[in-house]
Design a protein around this motif. Structure first.
Motif, PDB file in Angstrom:
ATOM      1  N   ARG A   1     -21.090  -4.475  -4.866  1.00  0.00           N
ATOM      2  CA  ARG A   1     -22.003  -5.446  -4.295  1.00  0.00           C
ATOM      3  C   ARG A   1     -21.750  -6.831  -4.616  1.00  0.00           C
ATOM      4  N   THR A   2     -21.219  -7.756  -3.920  1.00  0.00           N
ATOM      5  CA  THR A   2     -20.800  -9.094  -4.314  1.00  0.00           C
ATOM      6  C   THR A   2     -21.738 -10.252  -3.415  1.00  0.00           C
ATOM      7  N   SER A   3     -22.244 -11.092  -4.447  1.00  0.00           N
ATOM      8  CA  SER A   3     -22.759 -12.210  -3.489  1.00  0.00           C
ATOM      9  C   SER A   3     -21.683 -13.241  -3.618  1.00  0.00           C
TER      10      SER A   3
ATOM     11  N   ASP B   1     -21.949  -6.905  -8.801  1.00  0.00           N
ATOM     12  CA  ASP B   1     -22.722  -5.747  -9.278  1.00  0.00           C
ATOM     13  C   ASP B   1     -21.685  -4.443  -9.003  1.00  0.00           C
ATOM     14  N   ILE B   2     -21.269  -3.698 -10.061  1.00  0.00           N
ATOM     15  CA  ILE B   2     -20.222  -2.893  -9.935  1.00  0.00           C
ATOM     16  C   ILE B   2     -20.604  -1.515 -10.473  1.00  0.00           C
ATOM     17  N   ASP B   3     -20.697  -0.503  -9.794  1.00  0.00           N
ATOM     18  CA  ASP B   3     -20.789   0.899 -10.218  1.00  0.00           C
ATOM     19  C   ASP B   3     -19.600   1.771 -10.209  1.00  0.00           C
TER      20      ASP B   3
ATOM     21  N   ARG C   1     -22.795  -7.327 -13.511  1.00  0.00           N
ATOM     22  CA  ARG C   1     -23.216  -6.172 -13.960  1.00  0.00           C
ATOM     23  C   ARG C   1     -22.261  -5.012 -13.790  1.00  0.00           C
ATOM     24  N   ILE C   2     -21.774  -4.261 -14.807  1.00  0.00           N
ATOM     25  CA  ILE C   2     -20.774  -3.305 -14.602  1.00  0.00           C
ATOM     26  C   ILE C   2     -21.544  -1.925 -15.237  1.00  0.00           C
TER      27      ILE C   2
END
Lengths: 738, 288
Positions: free
Chosen positions: A274-276, A287-289, A322-323
């Motif tokens: 999810r990238t802004s 935001d990386i999962d 955030r990862i």
């Protein structure tokens, strides 16, 4: 002074290999040796009730070893001690070793294995990582405040990316030979392996013995690619148990089918982004999962996850990252090390995400990368400030100059293509790009904890013998060490000998993994050689004449011809293991790839027609070998992208023979145009960083990007097989379906 | 191989037929071994009695006969590739032979073996179907010929009786103006096993199709004919849309593909249709 470094010397081990004289483990003459084999589970999960031995077979002809024969701990000691050498009650994966058999010949062994029938009460198996409740390891990396930044973002671009497993397909299958304890009680193992001290550690634990009662010797090894990092420990434990049971040497050498069926492969992955992003393409928050399937046991998974998480945000600058990473336990054959070690999976995801962002903003993919790429002075996701040896701009600009990709009108999925019909062209072409980095050496404080040791010793003939545990398995360790030692000593390559990796003779310079052999161990080799040279120079004050003469004279004069060096990390590196903050690696290799593809609109076969890679390795100690590493790594990445299919059904690998487990052949190999950039790393030997893993990272996203450009469909799951591409094409063009 | 196997290695055709007297379903005939040795190695086939015919030179050779091209059963893919006669009379058989396995496999793989093992993924067999080849079988009791389309009876099953040997294959003389096409889709660009393979032979006069025989492999339990194509197109002067309709019909009605380790049923069906359409257009609409 560099005389040998930077030139291509003849590989010392080369003539034996090309003439067939090289002795691989299967070629070792072992008179009186028996053959070892393994009775395995045929279900992914269950309770082992016993192994029935068919009374029709004469069991006196063979020797057996079960868990009760393990003298020490029934574990294969790696990171965690959760994997048994032989299952006792709990069966966790298809192919799990249950009972070992040694026989005087292969035919008897085959008959015995066929007459041993495991009785297993099956239990429900966990085969989907998304449903797996058991987390083997978790990592959280936080930079800035990504959740808040995303909460107030005007635009969030999301993507989910998947990579399937991949087989290393080293040239030579796994194999070891073990001898029963000798008169002094010492157990000897010889085999095909990357890391003799890993095997040593696991044997000491399993035998419950002293370190000097186990001796592990690497023999000529036909390729590894990470696949011979952990599994030789399993095989060595088995062979040693059988040698003890049979009282004779036991050969355990897998055929290709057994090797493909039971040895570890690359972790399958699912990565969500999810990238802004601002209107001009500036990355505002990521935001990386990351989710990896670890398989049945821990093996090396926490370290694979570590490398995956550290590389997950790619080679880009972003203030809020955030990862969150997890590797979960399933009932698959344990996954393990494969060149790149988690980075190829996350590099695929982040590079495809960058293309997705470029498409959404109607920016050129190259322009988006230029805007966000890490440069000197920027900080990575772990907060590491990049001070030196950052070839990011050079590799990107040079590959763009060669390929003119930045002038190519790259089209994201959804952008209209020229109309096509059954009478039109039956092929489409596309071009794709990737930009990436890869940390060299162990992560964080790994090198500090390991304290690699290296010795260089002058022998009576006046040659310098380099003693390390770093192995040659085709990648060029011997030539590379030879060149470094020759220059550091002021000697010629002929004056250098690289000692065999025998744990009873060489110091522990650590495993041959993680792009560390040149940068870390090679640096120690140079230091030790420089120390010897200084001593010799101080004794004679004269560096003229053949090195061997001077070395003999130095020894004859009572000089100390032995130098030992312990690795010291570059000063100033700080790493917080608990919070994953700080200097994750001493240095990074940088690269950019361009792939050109042609896709057949009838069959959706992909042909990569041209591949360009520009790579910053700091310094190419042996340029031809470095180019070979980049060509080979790029080809493995191309195979990962579209060709190499390994699927599982009920926990079993379906492609368990070379006839079905496909890797690229010559006709599938494009011209690979390699360009080296050398932005030296001051703390590396002659400025060198790592090169082993880097070229595995960028090829897959570049090929996927090119396929998207050609077909106008998202390529978010690799391998992008013709079957997957056809399905996606027919979703986009339902009128074409039958 | 299990030590229980017995092997006879005759040097003459008469010796081979003698060795097959009293043969049963379990008797295996070994030619180049490219299929059987893999079967033994994987344990899918247990060797019992093996008749190794590799050294029976009477079964080799390619020669022109009044009725067509006679190809000895032991003719290898390498020999097909090197044969000017084969190139002249059976061009797509040469193309197919060129796409079988690697050079080493081609040097051992025989046309009789490719037909005799009756693998659904055989590459040469669809060509023999499209060219209306006949297979000649011999035994101590005599000889008989039958169309290859009748020779294959099921998954790895043929009409060969245990005492019979495939002696040769006859490819009939090319009809005047016959055009032919072949297309193999494998798991990579060489050294692969087919996901879909097709062969087509067509004759037309003034744009009107007179005969059209098409065959496909890897889309059913055995190599099959695609009768829908001839039914839909014979006697017509089709345009691209008509070719597409016929290809669609063949891909839906004539085949029965499955999901397996190499591909999916859906892919095989869709791709069969697409490559047939393109191949027919190339042969009939003068597209290059």
């Amino acid at each position: 002074m560099e005389r040998t470094v930077g030139t291509d010397i003849r590989r010392p081990e080369g003539p034996d290999k090309v003439s067939g004289r090289a002795v691989f483990v299967a070629d070792l003459a072992t008179p009186g040796a028996w053959f070892g084999g393994t009775v395995r589970s045929d279900v992914p999960r269950g309770e082992l009730l016993g192994v029935d031995l068919d009374p029709a077979f004469d069991w006196d002809r063979v020797r057996l070893a079960g868990p009760a024969e393990v003298p020490g701990a029934n574990v294969v000691a790696m990171i965690n001690e959760d994997m048994p050498v032989l299952a006792e009650r709990e069966v966790r994966h298809v192919g799990q070793p249950l009972l070992l058999v040694a026989a005087p010949d292969a035919e008897t062994l085959g008959a015995a294995l066929a007459a041993a029938r495991p009785r297993i009460a099956p239990l429900p198996a966990v085969l989907d990582m998304e449903d797996a409740p058991d987390v083997l390891h978790e990592i959280l990396i936080e930079k800035g405040d990504a959740p808040s930044a995303l909460a107030r973002a005007a635009r969030i671009i999301e993507g989910t990316y998947r990579t399937d497993t991949q087989e290393q397909m080293y040239i030579e299958p796994q194999g070891v030979i073990a001898w029963p304890p000798d008169a002094s009680g010492c157990t000897v193992v010889r085999g095909s392996m990357q890391c003799p001290f890993y095997v040593h550690k696991s044997l000491v634990t399993m035998l419950g013995t002293r370190a000097d009662a186990v001796r592990v010797i690497q023999v000529e090894t036909g390729g590894g690619f990470g696949g011979k990092e952990d599994y030789p420990s399993v095989l060595a434990c088995h062979a040693v148990l059988l040698a003890r049971a049979a009282g004779v040497p036991v050969r355990m050498i897998y055929d290709r089918h057994e090797d493909l069926a039971v040895t570890p492969k690359r972790h399958p992955s699912r990565v969500r982004h999810r990238t802004s992003v601002a209107d001009d393409g500036t990355l505002l928050a990521m935001d990386i999962d990351v989710l990896l399937d670890g398989g049945a046991y821990t093996t090396l998974s926490p370290v694979v996850l570590s490398r995956a998480c550290i590389h997950a945000a790619g080679a880009y600058r972003c203030d809020h990252v955030r990862i969150r990473g997890r590797v979960v336990r399933t009932d698959h054959v344990p996954y393990g090390a494969f060149r790149g070690f988690g980075a190829p999976q996350v590099c695929f995801a982040v590079e495809r995400q960058m293309d997705r962002i470029a498409g959404a903003l109607a920016l050129h993919p190259a322009e988006l990368r230029r805007k966000n790429m890490l440069r000197v002075g920027d900080t990575t996701a772990t907060g590491q400030r990049l001070e030196t040896s950052v070839g990011s701009v050079e590799v990107m600009e040079r590959v763009l100059a060669r390929s003119r990709f930045d002038r190519h009108a790259w089209r994201s999925a959804g952008v209209a293509r020229e109309p096509h019909d059954s009478q039109g062209a039956r092929k489409r072409t596309g071009v794709g790009f990737s930009f990436f980095f890869h940390g060299a050496g162990f992560t964080g404080s790994g090198e500090e904890l390991l304290k690699a040791r290296v010795r260089v010793e002058l022998d009576q003939g006046g040659r310098a013998v380099v003693e390390t545990a770093s192995t040659e398995f085709g990648q060029g360790t011997i030539a590379m060490f030879t060149a470094l030692a020759a220059d550091a000593l002021g000697a010629a390559p002929e004056d250098i000998r690289i000692a065999a990796a025998d744990t009873s003779r060489v110091p522990n310079s650590g495993p041959t993994v993680a792009s560390r052999t040149c940068m870390v161990v090679g640096g120690c080799v140079m230091k030790a050689c420089a120390e010897l040279r200084a001593r010799m120079s101080a004794a004679s004050g004269d560096e003229s004449g053949p090195f061997a003469d001077r070395a003999r004279a130095f020894l004859a004069g009572g000089g100390d011809g032995l130098a030992e060096v312990v690795y010291a990390s570059p000063p100033g590196l700080v790493w917080d293991e608990e919070h994953y903050r700080g200097d994750a690696y001493p240095a990074y290799g940088w690269a950019a790839d361009v792939a050109e593809v042609e896709v057949d609109l009838d069959t959706f076969e992909v042909r990569v027609t041209r591949f360009l890679s520009t790579v910053d390795v700091g310094k190419a100690i042996q340029p031809q070998l470095v180019e070979g590493q980049i060509e080979g790594g790029s080809l493995q990445a191309i195979g990962f992208a579209h060709l190499e299919v390994v699927t599982t059904e009920g926990g079993r690998f379906l492609q368990d023979r070379m006839a079905t487990c496909i890797i690229p052949g010559t006709l599938d190999t494009p011209p690979i145009e390699v360009e080296l950039v050398e932005v030296p790393f001051p703390h590396g030997p002659a400025g060198a960083k790592g090169v082993g893993e880097l070229p595995m990272d960028g090829g897959a996203p570049a090929v996927a990007s090119a396929i998207e450009d050609a077909l106008g469909i998202h390529v978010d799951h690799i391998p992008a097989t013709p079957e997957r591409l056809l399905d996606a094409w027919l979703r986009a063009h339902p009128e074409e379906a039958l | 191989m299990s030590p229980a196997a017995t092997v006879s290695s005759p040097r003459t055709l008469a010796g081979a037929l003698d060795a097959l007297v009293g043969a049963t379903e379990a008797t295996l005939i070994l030619a180049g071994g490219t299929d059987l040795m893999v079967e033994f190695q994987t344990g899918r086939t247990r060797p019992g009695h093996v008749v190794d015919v590799w050294r029976v030179d009477e079964l080799r050779g390619i020669r022109a006969e009044p009725a067509g091209l006679r190809i000895g059963a032991l003719t290898t893919c390498t020999e097909l590739r090197a044969s000017a006669l084969a190139q002249e009379h059976a061009d797509i058989l040469v193309i197919a032979a060129d796409e079988v396995g690697a050079e080493q496999i081609q040097a051992r793989a025989t046309i009789g073996g490719n037909l005799g093992t009756a693998s659904p993924a055989a590459d040469l067999t669809p060509v023999l179907f499209a060219l209306e080849a006949e297979v000649r079988l011999v035994s101590k009791a005599g000889a008989r010929s039958l169309p290859v389309t009748e020779f294959l009876t099921g998954y790895r099953k043929t009409a060969r009786r245990p005492e019979e040997l495939i002696e040769s294959i006859l490819v009939p003389t090319r009809a005047p103006g016959e055009r032919r096409g072949f297309r193999k889709v494998g798991t990579r660009r060489a050294q692969s096993i087919s996901k879909v393979v097709v062969a087509v032979a067509v004759t037309a006069l003034d744009g009107v199709i007179r005969t059209l025989r098409a065959s496909a492999g890897s889309v059913a339990e055995r190599t099959i004919l695609l009768p829908s194509l001839e039914r839909e197109l014979a006697g017509k002067a089709p345009d691209a849309a008509a070719l597409d309709r016929a290809a669609r019909r063949a891909a839906t009605a004539d085949c029965a593909p499955i999901d397996d380790v190499r591909s999916t049923a859906r892919y095989r069906r869709e791709v069969l249709r697409r490559i047939l359409r393109t191949l027919l257009a190339e042969l009939l609409l003068d597209e290059t």
